[in-house]
Every structure is written in C-alpha cells, then in structure tokens.
Design a protein around this motif. Structure first.
Motif, PDB file in Angstrom:
ATOM      1  N   THR A 138     -15.092 -34.680 -17.209  1.00 33.61           N
ATOM      2  CA  THR A 138     -15.183 -35.090 -18.612  1.00 33.61           C
ATOM      3  C   THR A 138     -16.600 -35.575 -18.877  1.00 33.61           C
ATOM      4  O   THR A 138     -16.974 -36.684 -18.496  1.00 33.61           O
ATOM      5  N   GLU A 177     -20.715 -38.761 -16.736  1.00 35.80           N
ATOM      6  CA  GLU A 177     -19.559 -37.900 -16.561  1.00 35.80           C
ATOM      7  C   GLU A 177     -18.498 -38.618 -15.744  1.00 35.80           C
ATOM      8  O   GLU A 177     -18.792 -39.537 -14.963  1.00 35.80           O
ATOM      9  N   THR A 178     -17.251 -38.183 -15.908  1.00 33.94           N
ATOM     10  CA  THR A 178     -16.129 -38.700 -15.123  1.00 33.94           C
ATOM     11  C   THR A 178     -15.469 -37.542 -14.387  1.00 33.94           C
ATOM     12  O   THR A 178     -15.157 -36.508 -14.991  1.00 33.94           O
ATOM     13  N   VAL A 185     -10.851 -41.346  -9.076  1.00 31.80           N
ATOM     14  CA  VAL A 185     -11.723 -41.184 -10.234  1.00 31.80           C
ATOM     15  C   VAL A 185     -13.143 -41.572  -9.836  1.00 31.80           C
ATOM     16  O   VAL A 185     -13.378 -42.656  -9.294  1.00 31.80           O
ATOM     17  N   SER A 187     -17.201 -41.837 -11.183  1.00 32.23           N
ATOM     18  CA  SER A 187     -18.024 -41.965 -12.393  1.00 32.23           C
ATOM     19  C   SER A 187     -19.485 -41.758 -12.047  1.00 32.23           C
ATOM     20  O   SER A 187     -19.956 -42.166 -10.980  1.00 32.23           O
ATOM     21  N   PHE A 230     -21.846 -39.225  -8.332  1.00 32.31           N
ATOM     22  CA  PHE A 230     -20.482 -39.597  -8.714  1.00 32.31           C
ATOM     23  C   PHE A 230     -19.939 -40.545  -7.652  1.00 32.31           C
ATOM     24  O   PHE A 230     -19.904 -40.204  -6.467  1.00 32.31           O
ATOM     25  N   ASP A 232     -16.783 -43.422  -6.537  1.00 32.19           N
ATOM     26  CA  ASP A 232     -15.440 -43.938  -6.839  1.00 32.19           C
ATOM     27  C   ASP A 232     -15.335 -45.433  -6.629  1.00 32.19           C
ATOM     28  O   ASP A 232     -14.253 -46.017  -6.790  1.00 32.19           O
TER      29      ASP A 232
END
Length: 707
Positions: A138, A177-178, A185, A187, A230, A232
């Motif tokens: 996302t 973005e996720t 999850v 980020s 990214f 977590d």
C-alpha cells in the motif's frame, strides 16, 4: 553571414555546466571587446516558459530483498512494476548571455512526471511462504516530479538555437509504503539516495516572433538509486533499490524579456515614486538575476575532552568542506509587486556534520550534509510594496525627497519606492530574511560564520532543516520606525526535514519594533523582537520524569510531546561609530522549559562585536570583524543533558555545565565587488555548554563568488 555561422556551428563543442554563467560575468571585458555584429535574434536576458511532453521510465523491475531476520534470498518478493510512459508538464525560467553566435546561460525548471508509481495491491509471494502465499503493498504519496538547475551552452544560427544542457536534479523519491506478508506488517519511510541526481540533454529552439520562441528538448533524467527499508519493528527487514532513470522528451514555449531590462518611464509607488531622482541614473528593473557560490573549508585540531558523545565534536580533530550555490531570480509583475525564486545546490558537510556546539560554527553551508550535490527550491515568494506617501508631500525641495531607490541585489528588484511604505511577503522564505537583521552581523556568506552572531542565539524560529519555511510577513516602515509582524509554519516535528503541511496546526508568531536614530551624528537602530512557537513540543521536566518512571535512559524529547507554546524575545542594536566602522549587540531569553524547536540549543544569550570596512586602510573591498558571545541553558535542560539527552546540535552523553562562550575573528580579502576570500578563526570555550570538553580552536577559509 549565414555560411560563416554554419561553419562556426560545425566546430561547436561545448560543455553545459552551471559555472559558465559566473565565469562570463567575471571575465575581463577585453576578452569580449572584438565582438561580431549583433545577431538576428538576441537570446540574451531573462526568459520564462512552459513545457509539455512525455517521460519513459527505464529499469521498471521491482524487488523487495529479504534482509535481517531472513536466511535466504528465497524470501525475496517481486511485485509487478507500476512504472509506465507518462505525461510531463511544467514551467521553466532562465537567463542567457550571448557573444556573437555563442549563447550560454543557466536555467531552472519544475515539472510533474506521472510515469513512476509504487506497486499497489495484492501480489503472489514465493513458495517460501506456503501458508500465506500472497502479500500486499500500500503506497502513499511519492515525489512524482523533477526539478533541475542546469547550465546551457549553444550556438545561434539565424533565429535558431542549438544547445547542450546539464545540471543537478531533484525529485523522484518513493513515498512511504506498507507491506503485509506472512501475517506481519512492515513499514517504510521515504526512500533515500546517496548519489547525485542529474539531467543531461540537448535541444533546438526557434524564435518565431520578436519575444517568443518554441523549443524541443531531450533530457536523460537520473533521479538516482533510491533505497527504501521495510521494517516490522521486530528485527526483520526488506529493502528495495529502485534505479530511477528516465528519457524525457518535451516541447515548450518561452517568452523573452530581453537584455534591455530598464522599464520605459517611471513606475510610481504612491504619488511620489521618482520625485527628486530625475537625473536619469536610477534604474527600475523589470527583473533581477543574481548568483552566488560559497565554499567553506573548516577544521579544528585535537582538543581536551573527558568524553565524546553522539552530538559532540570528535575530540581527535576533524576537517570538512561544504558548498552552497544559489540562483536569485525576481520578476516584476505589476506596480509594487514581484515574484522571486531561489534554487540552490548544496554539497558537502558542516564540520562534524553540523553538531557539537550550541552556537554552531558554520552558518554558510546546509545543515543537511551529503557527499553528492543535491538541488532544492529554498525560496519562492511574492512581495508587494505599497507606497504610503500620497498627496503633496515631497514637492517642496526643502522637505527632501519622499522616495528612495532600492538597489538591484539578491531577492530585490531595483526601483524607486516611497520611504513610508508597507511591504508584504508571502510564500517560502527564511524568517531571517525579514526579522532580526543587522547590517554588521547577519549573513554568514559574507560576514561572521557562527550562528551566535547572525541572529539572536535564543531565537528558536520556524524552519525546516535548511532554514526556510512557509509564511506571511508584513512590514510597516515610516520615517524613523518600522513595525514587523509575521506568522510561519513550524516543522512537522522539532528539527524535522519537513514543514507542517496543515495551516496553523503548528506555527510561530513573531513581532518586531525598530527605531532608527542618530547618536553623536552617527546613524543607529534598535530592535525589540518577540516570538511564540505554538506546536507539539516536549516539556523538558516531563521528559526527565518519564525517564525516571520508566527507567528508559537517556531521556528523549519525544516522550511527552503535547500542544505547548514556547515564547522568547530579545534586543538587537546596530550603531555606526564612524564611517566604515560599526558596532552590534544582541541579547535575549527564551522559555528553556521546552525543547528546541528548530534553532538553537540556547535559552539565554548576549553577543556583540565590531566590523570595519577596508576603506579605513585603503582597501575598499576588504572587511574585518571581531565578536564575542555568551550563552546558557535553563536548569531543566542542564539536567536533561546531564542524563545523556541529545538535542538539535548538542548532546555529549553527560554534562559538566558551563555556559558556552564563543569568539570569532575574520578578515575578508576582496578581489573586486564580486569575489572574496575570508580567513576565519573561532574559539569555543565550553562547547555544547560542557566544561568537560574544550576549548576548541576552529579555523576556516571561505571562498565566495557572486554577481
């Protein structure tokens, strides 16, 4: 004539770089004495225009590489790329010089580029994820634009111009973005790039009318290798590296203001615009174009230190080089109104990466240091001057003129204005462009380098990490006094890179009263300034209490941020002692119960000094300065730093408190009006308010060129 120009064109081999413009200005006049007859179309002068075209993205593949917490590349993820050919549209402005058929200049532009987007949606994962073989991405907003500041060099053939171009670019960063995969999850914040972003290309331009030209231009646009992490929050990471390169083909129209810059007739501000200036020597400009490059080499030797901390000067000694290059363009829009644009290229670092002292030692380079040059639009604002001298004032010669002539300088267009006037500035600019000015100590590119002497040390004014913000300022200037007021957006978080996007969610109000006078026949002025920062701030005592309650040391400012107002103020004096010799004094206090918002780690300050012009000793373009400053902290902040806390500029891991003391001396050696070299020395006693470290001897050489 045409045949000779074609022959000259066949021998053309030029390199388009930004410094060409400066070199032309500083070259001896004799070099250009024997110029050929004027060309059919004169490309010299300012131009502005718009462009439309397409961008084709290269390197369209996407890959999320498994990093820490994973054991194999089998866990890599391959989302489908969302890059495609897209439209680009934007605007450009530039300035040309011309000698015979040869044309060179500088151009800056800003364009949207809608062809590279982050992957969005549901994708198939590798067999390494048998339970949940899918993942989702996302994306949030990205920097889908490019901006450049480029040199241009080419040859004119009749009404046509063929040119090469190249320079530094910005934009193209991937936004937050996720990632959701295997029940976790991840980020990611904005992508980062350590390499230079640039644009290289060529173009053809044709003057189809007296003031208009059309052009076709190709650019190879490299917005560098963007890296995005990214995380977590539990030790597992993915990272992506996107090589953002593009072919850009665009077509544009330019309007040329021409080399003749003086406005026909006189623009009247109020009723008395040019009264008393009828000798024909005053110039009212349609536009102004100036440039400046400042390079600072700064170093200090090894010094005594009981310990080093995260925001300390490394005690073993250090040297750094930093550079800023600016273009200052202004265009008169209507009576009293003008728009200004200030693109900047930064490269290098302040010494110790701009930490280590509360009164930081190098205000002439960007606080955000990088090894590769990068470009930003630091200022873009509208300024309106409203004359207040109406009626019959100034008609009697004994009363003197009721107007004055502004010089053509950086971010100012020359012309006659009423002495009594309102000045309204709206847009992106620096708070110091309007407030807390002092002719003897304000500009680190020409005078003192240390923060302590160029503004009130306790003036915690709104700014991003480069010193600029969005705001509105109003000045009411009368014969012997001026009142100023303004409102400015704070950064999103204290000392943040970005400005608060929501209007008045976090902001600063500032006011200043100035009185001008004569003392023993010499002019002087005194200013009283007050400000209030209204935003989400930490109260330092609460941060300390939170650390003791939770046992989380060292304390941090972000532990208890809530809506707060931090206030402060000060006094600013400038006094000419005799022609070419002046004195300045600043003193102020701010509410040290709250964290530093944007500038600086000082709660109380006094600074003073002398500046002498070289005319006193027969060197018109030289200057000498000597100044001292004393600063201190509120008791809560002393405790905070004593427990190991860090702030914007300081944090040694411990603190033996002693107020910071600064002394600076410089000699500026002028080579005409446009070039100078400055030798600078600073002595820092108790750097970062810490008696366990220092003193530190800081030496600098500043080289500056401007037109």
């Amino acid at each position: 004539m045409k045949a000779s120009r074609r022959a000259a064109a066949s021998r053309l081999c030029l390199s388009a770089i930004f410094c060409v413009a400066l070199c032309r200005c500083f070259a001896p006049a004799a070099v250009f004495a024997a110029e050929p007859p004027p060309p059919i179309f004169n490309w010299a002068g300012l131009y502005i225009g718009a462009s439309l075209g397409a961008g084709v993205s290269l390197n369209g593949g996407e890959r999320l590489q498994a990093g820490s917490g994973f054991t194999s590349f089998a866990f890599d993820l391959y989302p489908a790329s969302n890059s495609r050919t897209g439209v680009t549209a934007g605007a450009q402005a530039g300035y040309n010089w011309q000698s015979g058929p040869w044309v060179w200049g500088v151009e800056t532009d800003f364009s949207l580029l809608d062809e590279r987007r982050g992957p969005n949606g549901l994708f198939i994962a590798s067999p390494a994820y048998p339970a949940l073989p899918f993942f989702t991405l996302t994306p949030h907003s990205s920097a889908n634009y490019f901006a450049t500041i480029r040199g241009r060099a080419g040859v004119a053939i009749d009404r046509a111009l063929i040119y090469l171009t190249g320079g530094v670019a910005s934009g193209g960063a991937r936004g937050p973005e996720t990632l959701a995969v295997n029940g976790a999850v991840f980020s990611a914040t904005w992508s980062q790039s350590s390499r230079m972003k640039y644009a290289l290309g060529a173009g053809f331009e044709y003057a189809f009318a007296h003031d208009w030209s059309a052009r076709a231009e190709y650019l190879f646009l490299s917005q560098s290798l963007n890296t995005q992490i990214f995380d977590d929050g539990a030790g597992s990471t993915y990272f992506s590296r996107i090589r953002n390169e593009n072919h850009v083909l665009r077509f544009g129209l330019n309007y040329h203001f021409g080399e003749a810059n003086e406005i026909p007739g006189a623009i009247q501000y109020g009723q008395n615009g040019r009264r008393g200036h009828g000798d024909g020597e005053d110039k009212e400009e349609q536009y102004s174009v100036h440039a400046q490059t400042t390079n600072v080499v700064q170093a200090y030797p090894k010094f005594r230190a009981a310990y080093d901390g995260p925001n300390s000067f490394p005690s073993g000694g250090l040297a750094n080089v930093g550079s800023t290059s600016n273009l200052f363009a202004g265009l008169r829009l209507w009576e009293g109104g003008a728009v200004y644009l200030n693109p900047e290229i930064d490269i290098g670092y302040g010494v110790a990466d701009s930490v280590g002292a509360a009164s930081y030692v190098d205000g002439a380079v960007a606080k955000v240091g990088r090894t590769a040059p990068y470009m930003r639009f630091q200022r873009y604002f509208l300024r309106q001057v409203i004359g207040l001298d109406g009626g019959e004032k100034g008609r009697d010669p004994d009363e003197g003129s009721r107007s004055e002539v502004l010089e053509s300088v950086q971010n100012q267009i020359s012309g006659a204005v009423d002495k009594d006037r309102l000045i309204i500035t709206l847009g992106k600019f620096a708070v110091g462009d309007v407030f807390d000015d002092n002719v003897y100590a304000h500009d680190p590119t020409t005078g003192f380098l240390n923060f302590a002497f160029n503004t009130l040390g306790n003036f915690d004014y709104a700014a991003d990490s480069w010193g600029y913000t969005y705001g509105l300022a109003t000045e009411w200037k009368q014969s012997w006094w001026t009142v100023r007021g303004g409102v400015f957006q704070l950064s999103t978080v204290p000392n943040g890179l970005d400005i608060e996007p929501q209007l008045f969610r976090q902001f600063m109000g500032v006011g200043e009263i100035e009185a001008r006078y004569e003392l023993l026949g010499q002019p002087g002025a005194i200013k009283f300034l007050g400000f209030g920062d209204n935003g989400y701030l930490s109260k330092v005592g609460d941060d300390i209490n939170f650390a003791f309650i939770t046992g989380q040391f060292p304390p941090t400012y972000d532990a208890a941020r809530k809506r707060s107002v931090k206030v402060g103020g000060g006094i600013n004096v400038k006094q000419q002692l005799m022609p070419h010799l002046g004195f300045f004094l600043r003193a102020g206090m701010s509410d040290g119960r709250y964290e530093t918002v944007d500038y600086t780690d000082i709660d109380r300050t006094v600074s003073f000094g002398l500046v002498g012009g070289g005319a006193l000793w027969g060197r018109e373009d030289d200057e000498i300065g000597l100044a001292a400053a004393f600063s201190g902290l509120h008791g809560d902040r002393v405790r905070y730093f004593g427990l190991g806390g860090v702030s914007v500029y300081i944090g040694d891991g411990a603190l033996a408190y002693g107020g910071e003391k600064n002394m600076e001396a410089y000699y500026k050696l002028g080579f005409g009006k446009n070039m100078d070299a400055t030798f600078d020395y600073q002595l820092l006693v108790n750097p970062a308010h810490n008696a366990a470290r220092g003193p530190v001897n800081v030496f600098a050489l500043r080289l500056r060129a401007a037109f």
